[in-house]
Structures are given as structure tokens and as C-alpha cells.
Write an enzyme that holds these catalytic residues in place. Structure first.
Site, PDB file in Angstrom:
ATOM      1  N   ASP A  17       0.874  -1.180   0.000  1.00 36.57           N
ATOM      2  CA  ASP A  17       0.000   0.000   0.000  1.00 36.57           C
ATOM      3  C   ASP A  17       0.908   1.227   0.000  1.00 36.57           C
ATOM      4  OD1 ASP A  17      -2.387   1.575   0.248  1.00 36.57           O
ATOM      5  OD2 ASP A  17      -1.950   1.831   2.364  1.00 36.57           O
ATOM      6  N   SER A  18       0.288   2.397  -0.095  1.00 38.73           N
ATOM      7  CA  SER A  18       1.064   3.635  -0.046  1.00 38.73           C
ATOM      8  C   SER A  18       1.609   3.909   1.365  1.00 38.73           C
ATOM      9  CB  SER A  18       0.174   4.806  -0.477  1.00 38.73           C
ATOM     10  OG  SER A  18      -0.928   4.905   0.407  1.00 38.73           O
ATOM     11  N   CYS A  49      -4.505  -1.695  -1.697  1.00 38.11           N
ATOM     12  CA  CYS A  49      -4.605  -0.272  -2.006  1.00 38.11           C
ATOM     13  C   CYS A  49      -5.702  -0.108  -3.049  1.00 38.11           C
ATOM     14  CB  CYS A  49      -3.267   0.216  -2.552  1.00 38.11           C
ATOM     15  SG  CYS A  49      -3.290   1.921  -3.094  1.00 38.11           S
ATOM     16  N   THR A 102      -6.520   2.525  -4.594  1.00 40.04           N
ATOM     17  CA  THR A 102      -6.085   3.389  -5.689  1.00 40.04           C
ATOM     18  C   THR A 102      -5.327   2.575  -6.737  1.00 40.04           C
ATOM     19  OG1 THR A 102      -5.919   5.178  -4.087  1.00 40.04           O
ATOM     20  CG2 THR A 102      -4.824   5.513  -6.197  1.00 40.04           C
ATOM     21  N   CYS A 143     -10.975   2.593   0.186  1.00 42.95           N
ATOM     22  CA  CYS A 143      -9.552   2.862   0.386  1.00 42.95           C
ATOM     23  C   CYS A 143      -9.167   2.092   1.640  1.00 42.95           C
ATOM     24  CB  CYS A 143      -9.347   4.366   0.578  1.00 42.95           C
ATOM     25  SG  CYS A 143      -7.732   4.799   1.249  1.00 42.95           S
TER      26      CYS A 143
HETATM   27  N1  DGL Z   1      -4.734   3.107   0.971  1.00 44.88           N
HETATM   28  C1  DGL Z   1      -4.754   3.511  -0.395  1.00 44.88           C
HETATM   29  C2  DGL Z   1      -6.051   3.200  -1.066  1.00 44.88           C
HETATM   30  O1  DGL Z   1      -6.595   2.180  -0.722  1.00 44.88           O
HETATM   31  C3  DGL Z   1      -4.069   4.774  -0.776  1.00 44.88           C
HETATM   32  C4  DGL Z   1      -4.450   6.026  -0.114  1.00 44.88           C
HETATM   33  C5  DGL Z   1      -3.536   7.120  -0.594  1.00 44.88           C
HETATM   34  O2  DGL Z   1      -2.318   6.907  -0.536  1.00 44.88           O
HETATM   35  O3  DGL Z   1      -4.048   8.156  -1.057  1.00 44.88           O
HETATM   36  O4  DGL Z   1      -6.523   3.874  -1.946  1.00 44.88           O
END
Ligand code: DGL
Length: 271
Positions: free
Chosen positions: A10-11, A73, A75, A185
Site C-alpha cells: 500500500d502507499s 490499495c 487506488t 480505500c
Molecule cells: N490506501 C490507499 C487506497 O486504498 C491509498 C491512499 C492514498 O495513498 O491516497 O486507496
């Protein structure tokens, strides 16, 4: 039986919602987690940038000989389809499993999606939901500030500010009459208690990290690739920046101290 680890990325801290589910439902598995803390957030960036970040994350995990890679993630799962479709290991994203769970849960076919700007803009959840249930109405709201709340540990149910921010995002969905909301998210399940209390008990929340882990469990079991039952899996966490907060916040999110298992790995290094 397959002893290789599951790779999860993930980020930042969001993917720990998937780790939490692996620890509970696949406790025999080893986990390699990668949080791209150097470049969080992903959700406000362009498709090209998210694709490039996803490729780096996947390349990082591929050096560990993973049996399955999970984009924990929303995104990446929504936007970086070119990067994820090239993965040679088994792959699970969060969009399809969460969409299926939402279609299963809704009674009135009105489904809300809370996610990042890039995810909402991609229309990925809507596409998956409509493919399963063409009559479903999908209402999306991009909630970038919620990522920051989690990255800063503002997740306490008594936190007035977090509550009001969540209310601002959820009110339009409630006015639209949704009975199910996808936490699209992976950061957002960490805020689930506040989101649930603002949304009310009549709204079913779908945790996309949890749903992705259930999907991974099914795939591993069906392909006889689970690890030895009864063993205790290990977990290693890698982050791309020396974020002091990572271990501290992870302790709150996971309920365990992982500070001796977190390694800083600069992404500029060759994997
Ligand atoms: N946790 C991530 C997601 O599910 C990324 C959130 C982000 O870094 O903006 O979209």
C-alpha cells in the site's frame, strides 16, 4: 502446501487493514508488507504516476519469491491495471472482492463508495458493481482527508474533528439513501468505528482489505497453496521512508508491537 510468503503493499499504513485480516484468518502464512511511506498519498496523483509507483512496489515484493501479491490499495487496484495485470505471481486487488461483497449485502441496490480521488475518478468500483448487478445505483465520494487522518492516528472514536470530517463526506451518501458503503480505500477501515457511528447501524460497511484477504484465502485453499496449518506465520514490514510514526501507529491499528520487524528500504536501491 506452499511456504512462500504473501506480499502485501500500500502507499502507507492503509494496507495494515489487510494484514490484520491475514493475521486473523490466515495465521499460518508469512507476510512481507511494503508501505510506500516516502510517496504517500497515492490517491491524489495521476494515473501515470500511480502506475509507476505500483510497478516499483510490485518489483520490491517480487524479490521475496511471494506466492501471492496483494495490492492492499484501492487506488492501485482501481487505476494501475497495466502494472497489476503483468504480475507473474497470483494477484488479488481490493476492488473486485469489495464490489462482490457490497452487491451481496445491499437490500435496496443503493451502494456508496468512499475512496480516494483517483479511485472515484476511475469509476472502477461502479464498473465492477454494475457488472454484477446492473440495477445497482452507485454513489461515489472522494475522501482524501481521511487518508491523512489515519496517517496521523486521528482514529479515536471520540475525536470530534475526525467525526465531523467523516460526517461531511457521508451526509450526501445518506441523503442518496445508500444501505451499504464500501470503504474503498484501505486506510478507511481503520476509521470504521467512527464511520459506522456517523452512518448509523442501518448501513452496512464493507472493509475492502478484509474482503481481499477472504478472496486470497479462497484462492490459496483452492490451489492447495496455503502454509502448514497450526504453524505461526511471521511478518516483516518494509517502508520507503523513515517515518517515525509507522511502528507507533501500526501498534494502534494492529494491536501489536511491530517495531522490531520494520525495516527502512530506500526505493532508489536496486531490488
Ligand atoms: N490506501 C490507499 C487506497 O486504498 C491509498 C491512499 C492514498 O495513498 O491516497 O486507496
Amino acid at each position: 502446501m506452499d511456504k512462500r510468503p504473501i506480499g502485501i503493499f500500500d502507499s502507507g499504513l492503509g494496507g495494515l487493514s489487510a494484514v490484520k485480516a491475514v493475521l486473523k484468518y490466515l495465521p499460518e502464512e508469512d507476510i512481507i508488507y511494503f508501505g510506500d511511506t516516502q510517496r504517500v498519498p497515492y490517491g491524489s496523483r495521476s494515473e501515470k504516476t500511480i502506475e509507476a509507483y505500483a510497478k516499483d512496489d510490485i518489483a520490491f515484493l517480487e524479490q521475496f519469491n511471494c506466492k501471492l501479491i496483494m495490492a492492499a490499495c484501492g487506488t492501485v487496484s482501481s487505476v494501475a491495471v497495466n502494472a497489476t495485470s503483468g504480475i507473474k505471481e497470483l494477484f488479488v486487488g481490493v476492488v473486485k472482492p469489495a464490489a462482490a461483497a457490497a452487491v451481496n449485502a445491499t437490500k435496496n441496490n443503493k451502494i456508496g463508495v468512499m475512496a480516494t480521488w483517483a479511485t472515484i475518478n476511475s469509476g472502477a468500483y461502479t464498473k465492477e458493481i454494475k457488472a454484477l448487478e446492473p440495477k445497482a445505483e452507485v454513489f461515489g465520494v472522494s475522501c482524501p482527508v481521511l487518508v491523512t487522518l489515519v496517517e496521523n492516528n486521528w482514529i479515536d472514536t471520540d475525536d470530534y474533528i475526525s467525526r465531523e470530517i467523516i460526517r461531511r463526506y457521508i451526509d450526501p451518501l445518506l441523503k442518496d439513501g445508500v444501505d451499504t458503503i464500501i470503504l474503498g480505500c484501505t486506510h478507511f477501515p481503520h476509521l470504521a468505528p467512527i464511520i459506522q457511528s456517523v452512518a448509523g447501524s442501518g448501513v452496512k460497511l464493507i472493509d475492502n482489505g478484509f474482503e481481499a484477504v477472504m478472496q486470497a484465502k479462497k484462492i490459496l485453499e483452492e490451489s492447495s497453496l496455503t502454509n502448514e496449518k497450526g504453524r505461526k506465520g511471521t511478518a516483516q514490514y518494509y517502508i520507503s521512508d523513515k517515518t517515525q510514526n509507522f511502528s507507533m501507529i501500526a501498534k494502534t491499528l494492529l494491536g501489536i508491537d511491530i517495531s522490531d520487524k520494520v525495516t527502512f528500504k530506500e526505493l532508489t536501491e536496486k531490488f
